[in-house]
Design a protein around this motif. Structure first.
Motif, PDB file in Angstrom:
ATOM      1  N   ALA A 272      -5.805   2.151  51.283  1.00 11.81           N
ATOM      2  CA  ALA A 272      -6.867   2.186  50.104  1.00 11.81           C
ATOM      3  C   ALA A 272      -6.897   3.512  49.123  1.00 11.81           C
ATOM      4  O   ALA A 272      -6.865   3.672  48.282  1.00 11.81           O
ATOM      5  N   VAL A 273      -6.829   4.814  49.908  1.00 10.86           N
ATOM      6  CA  VAL A 273      -6.700   5.869  49.210  1.00 10.86           C
ATOM      7  C   VAL A 273      -5.422   6.135  48.370  1.00 10.86           C
ATOM      8  O   VAL A 273      -5.206   6.636  47.046  1.00 10.86           O
ATOM      9  N   ARG A 274      -4.395   5.624  48.792  1.00  9.00           N
ATOM     10  CA  ARG A 274      -3.061   5.724  48.028  1.00  9.00           C
ATOM     11  C   ARG A 274      -3.090   4.554  46.933  1.00  9.00           C
ATOM     12  O   ARG A 274      -2.707   5.085  45.768  1.00  9.00           O
ATOM     13  N   TRP A 275      -3.780   3.356  46.755  1.00 10.48           N
ATOM     14  CA  TRP A 275      -4.016   2.579  45.777  1.00 10.48           C
ATOM     15  C   TRP A 275      -4.881   3.263  44.764  1.00 10.48           C
ATOM     16  O   TRP A 275      -4.704   3.243  43.786  1.00 10.48           O
ATOM     17  N   ALA A 276      -6.021   4.129  45.307  1.00 12.33           N
ATOM     18  CA  ALA A 276      -6.897   4.889  44.331  1.00 12.33           C
ATOM     19  C   ALA A 276      -6.093   5.696  43.812  1.00 12.33           C
ATOM     20  O   ALA A 276      -6.307   6.076  42.423  1.00 12.33           O
TER      21      ALA A 276
ATOM     22  N   PHE B  14      -0.107  21.490  54.350  1.00 13.06           N
ATOM     23  CA  PHE B  14      -0.425  21.054  55.805  1.00 13.06           C
ATOM     24  C   PHE B  14      -1.419  22.240  56.508  1.00 13.06           C
ATOM     25  O   PHE B  14      -2.505  21.924  57.056  1.00 13.06           O
ATOM     26  N   VAL B  15      -1.111  23.633  56.035  1.00  9.30           N
ATOM     27  CA  VAL B  15      -1.897  24.556  56.479  1.00  9.30           C
ATOM     28  C   VAL B  15      -3.180  24.373  55.968  1.00  9.30           C
ATOM     29  O   VAL B  15      -4.423  24.542  56.556  1.00  9.30           O
ATOM     30  N   LEU B  16      -3.454  24.126  54.607  1.00 13.05           N
ATOM     31  CA  LEU B  16      -4.649  23.953  53.874  1.00 13.05           C
ATOM     32  C   LEU B  16      -5.269  22.930  54.451  1.00 13.05           C
ATOM     33  O   LEU B  16      -6.550  23.101  54.740  1.00 13.05           O
ATOM     34  N   ALA B  17      -4.747  21.755  54.801  1.00 13.05           N
ATOM     35  CA  ALA B  17      -5.228  20.589  55.342  1.00 13.05           C
ATOM     36  C   ALA B  17      -6.199  20.823  56.554  1.00 13.05           C
ATOM     37  O   ALA B  17      -7.297  20.693  56.870  1.00 13.05           O
ATOM     38  N   VAL B  18      -5.325  21.519  57.401  1.00 13.03           N
ATOM     39  CA  VAL B  18      -5.944  21.889  58.735  1.00 13.03           C
ATOM     40  C   VAL B  18      -7.086  22.891  58.975  1.00 13.03           C
ATOM     41  O   VAL B  18      -8.042  22.816  59.545  1.00 13.03           O
ATOM     42  N   ASN B  19      -6.923  23.746  57.958  1.00 10.94           N
ATOM     43  CA  ASN B  19      -7.904  24.893  57.988  1.00 10.94           C
ATOM     44  C   ASN B  19      -9.156  24.222  57.062  1.00 10.94           C
ATOM     45  O   ASN B  19     -10.191  24.548  57.825  1.00 10.94           O
ATOM     46  N   GLU B  20      -9.017  23.454  56.504  1.00  9.06           N
ATOM     47  CA  GLU B  20     -10.379  22.633  55.693  1.00  9.06           C
ATOM     48  C   GLU B  20     -11.130  22.037  57.127  1.00  9.06           C
ATOM     49  O   GLU B  20     -12.268  22.308  57.170  1.00  9.06           O
ATOM     50  N   ILE B  21     -10.059  21.251  57.949  1.00 11.53           N
ATOM     51  CA  ILE B  21     -10.906  20.484  58.947  1.00 11.53           C
ATOM     52  C   ILE B  21     -11.497  21.668  60.092  1.00 11.53           C
ATOM     53  O   ILE B  21     -12.613  21.522  60.402  1.00 11.53           O
ATOM     54  N   ALA B  22     -10.725  22.697  60.169  1.00  9.55           N
ATOM     55  CA  ALA B  22     -11.088  23.445  61.466  1.00  9.55           C
ATOM     56  C   ALA B  22     -12.313  24.365  60.930  1.00  9.55           C
ATOM     57  O   ALA B  22     -13.352  24.473  61.364  1.00  9.55           O
ATOM     58  N   SER B  23     -12.430  24.570  59.555  1.00 11.98           N
ATOM     59  CA  SER B  23     -13.412  25.415  58.960  1.00 11.98           C
ATOM     60  C   SER B  23     -14.804  24.521  58.972  1.00 11.98           C
ATOM     61  O   SER B  23     -15.849  24.995  59.232  1.00 11.98           O
ATOM     62  N   ASN B  24     -14.506  23.238  58.799  1.00 16.20           N
ATOM     63  CA  ASN B  24     -15.762  22.442  58.901  1.00 16.20           C
ATOM     64  C   ASN B  24     -16.133  22.511  60.507  1.00 16.20           C
ATOM     65  O   ASN B  24     -17.591  22.731  60.479  1.00 16.20           O
TER      66      ASN B  24
ATOM     67  N   PHE C 162     -16.528   6.546  56.048  1.00 20.89           N
ATOM     68  CA  PHE C 162     -15.296   6.213  55.154  1.00 20.89           C
ATOM     69  C   PHE C 162     -14.871   7.871  54.792  1.00 20.89           C
ATOM     70  O   PHE C 162     -15.038   8.265  53.787  1.00 20.89           O
ATOM     71  N   PRO C 163     -14.459   8.429  55.746  1.00 16.20           N
ATOM     72  CA  PRO C 163     -14.266   9.753  55.569  1.00 16.20           C
ATOM     73  C   PRO C 163     -12.894  10.144  54.785  1.00 16.20           C
ATOM     74  O   PRO C 163     -11.701   9.568  54.942  1.00 16.20           O
ATOM     75  N   GLY C 164     -12.842  11.067  53.748  1.00 16.29           N
ATOM     76  CA  GLY C 164     -11.994  11.557  52.715  1.00 16.29           C
ATOM     77  C   GLY C 164     -11.635  10.479  51.952  1.00 16.29           C
ATOM     78  O   GLY C 164     -10.636  10.762  50.901  1.00 16.29           O
TER      79      GLY C 164
ATOM     80  N   LEU D 124     -10.190  16.939  50.828  1.00 17.09           N
ATOM     81  CA  LEU D 124      -9.163  17.702  50.555  1.00 17.09           C
ATOM     82  C   LEU D 124      -7.958  17.471  51.485  1.00 17.09           C
ATOM     83  O   LEU D 124      -6.767  17.613  51.152  1.00 17.09           O
ATOM     84  N   ALA D 125      -8.344  17.394  53.024  1.00 23.97           N
ATOM     85  CA  ALA D 125      -7.630  17.195  53.652  1.00 23.97           C
ATOM     86  C   ALA D 125      -6.970  15.991  53.664  1.00 23.97           C
ATOM     87  O   ALA D 125      -5.499  15.604  53.954  1.00 23.97           O
ATOM     88  N   SER D 126      -7.440  14.787  53.151  1.00 22.22           N
ATOM     89  CA  SER D 126      -6.812  13.589  52.962  1.00 22.22           C
ATOM     90  C   SER D 126      -5.915  13.763  51.840  1.00 22.22           C
ATOM     91  O   SER D 126      -4.971  13.220  51.759  1.00 22.22           O
ATOM     92  N   GLU D 127      -6.144  14.537  50.667  1.00 26.72           N
ATOM     93  CA  GLU D 127      -5.349  14.711  49.406  1.00 26.72           C
ATOM     94  C   GLU D 127      -4.063  15.524  50.037  1.00 26.72           C
ATOM     95  O   GLU D 127      -3.091  15.303  49.228  1.00 26.72           O
ATOM     96  N   LEU D 128      -4.342  16.250  50.704  1.00 31.48           N
ATOM     97  CA  LEU D 128      -2.977  17.201  51.301  1.00 31.48           C
ATOM     98  C   LEU D 128      -2.146  16.697  52.233  1.00 31.48           C
ATOM     99  O   LEU D 128      -1.048  17.346  52.504  1.00 31.48           O
TER     100      LEU D 128
END
Length: 309
Positions: free
Chosen positions: A83-87, A222-232, A266-268, A284-288
């Motif tokens: 769904a994200v890819r079609w969006a 990838f680093v930014l994606a994981v950092n966003e999740i860990a920061s949450n 519907f996360p991300g 952001l994690a989904s986008e990255l």
């Protein structure tokens, strides 16, 4: 609305297309696709071999403007990811035009077809909101009652016909929640972290991803994606968590687990409002990353991000 009248380009359109055979499906789709191919927007079709051949014959030389994709490649990732890819196709459309996707419901290995398609249809209604994208979902006529309840309209006889049995996305995903991803075995990295450990976490992710063969520019994402999740986990969750990582089957995978409960159906899938100051981490994690998966149980919440080498 008739099949020759494309939807308003500012309103998302997600429609079921029941069909009795490959030739009948091609006749149903051809007027809508001819109209789409006259615009400056991508047209993508995910069809089984028979349906693809029939559509190619019906469209003739116009079929060369369609990006045909193999269902086995597209649907190997979770429904929310599709769904994200079609969006995201909306970004390739010129102003005033809309991207078009034909995404056939096909037989899937593992027997989770009904749940997969229910999640995908529900996620499309969420992810496409406000975007210039049209998704047409062919499914066997008389074979799939579920598909008739996950589309607001059906394309039939050249017309869009409302479905009285339509169910809202939240109701659908409550009945067919995403299953936990497959177990990946013993992780190569297990790293507990808190606020003071986020710097070390980023360095660890970068090292594992680089050593695993991920390209330099994708390592940074990838680093930014994981950092966003860990920061949450640190800022909005229990204040700490555990990172686990794998390099397996041509992928680098990272999971963040914490003891909190994340109640986001519907996360991300949807970008947060531009004026908002929260809610950006999962998007952001989904986008990255290539795939984002989230699941919660009594033990807490796990968020997994995957990058393909």
């Amino acid at each position: 609305m008739t099949a020759t009248d494309p939807p308003d380009p500012v309103t998302p359109h997600h429609e079921g297309v029941p069909f009795g055979g490959a030739g009948a499906l091609a006749v149903q789709l051809a007027p809508r696709l001819h109209a789409a191919l006259r615009t400056a927007a991508p047209v993508v079709a995910v069809l089984d071999e028979a349906e693809r051949a029939a559509l190619g014959a019906e469209l003739g030389t116009a079929a060369s403007g369609i990006e045909f994709l193999d269902p086995a490649d597209v649907y190997r990732v979770p429904a929310f990811t599709v769904a994200v890819r079609w969006a995201r196709l909306s970004r390739r459309a010129e102003p005033g035009a809309r991207a078009t996707v034909v995404g056939q419901h096909v037989a899937l290995p593992g027997g989770d077809g009904p749940g997969y398609w229910a999640r995908l249809d529900a996620a499309l209604d969420v992810a496409l909101a406000g975007l210039p994208v049209e998704v047409l979902c062919p499914f066997p006529d008389g074979d799939d009652v579920l598909s008739r309840t996950t589309h607001r309209t059906l394309l039939s006889g050249g017309h869009s016909v409302p479905t009285a049995a339509f169910r809202e996305p939240l109701e659908v995903v409550a009945e067919f929640p995403p299953p936990p991803p497959p177990d990946l075995g013993e992780p190569g990295v297990v790293l507990p972290f808190g606020l003071e450990g986020l710097g070390g976490l980023r360095r660890t992710v970068a090292t594992v991803a680089t050593d695993g063969g991920l390209r330099t520019e994708r390592v940074a994402d990838f680093v930014l994606a994981v950092n966003e999740i860990a920061s949450n986990s640190v800022e909005h969750g229990p204040g700490s968590g555990t990172l686990r990582m794998w390099v397996t089957d041509g992928q680098v995978v990272a999971e963040v687990h914490d003891a909190g409960r994340l109640r986001v159906p519907f996360p991300g899938l949807v970008a947060p409002p531009p004026t908002g100051v929260r809610g950006r981490g999962l998007w952001l994690a989904s986008e990255l990353s290539d795939v984002l998966q989230v699941w919660s149980d009594a033990g807490g919440t796990v968020i997994r991000v995957t990058m393909t080498l």
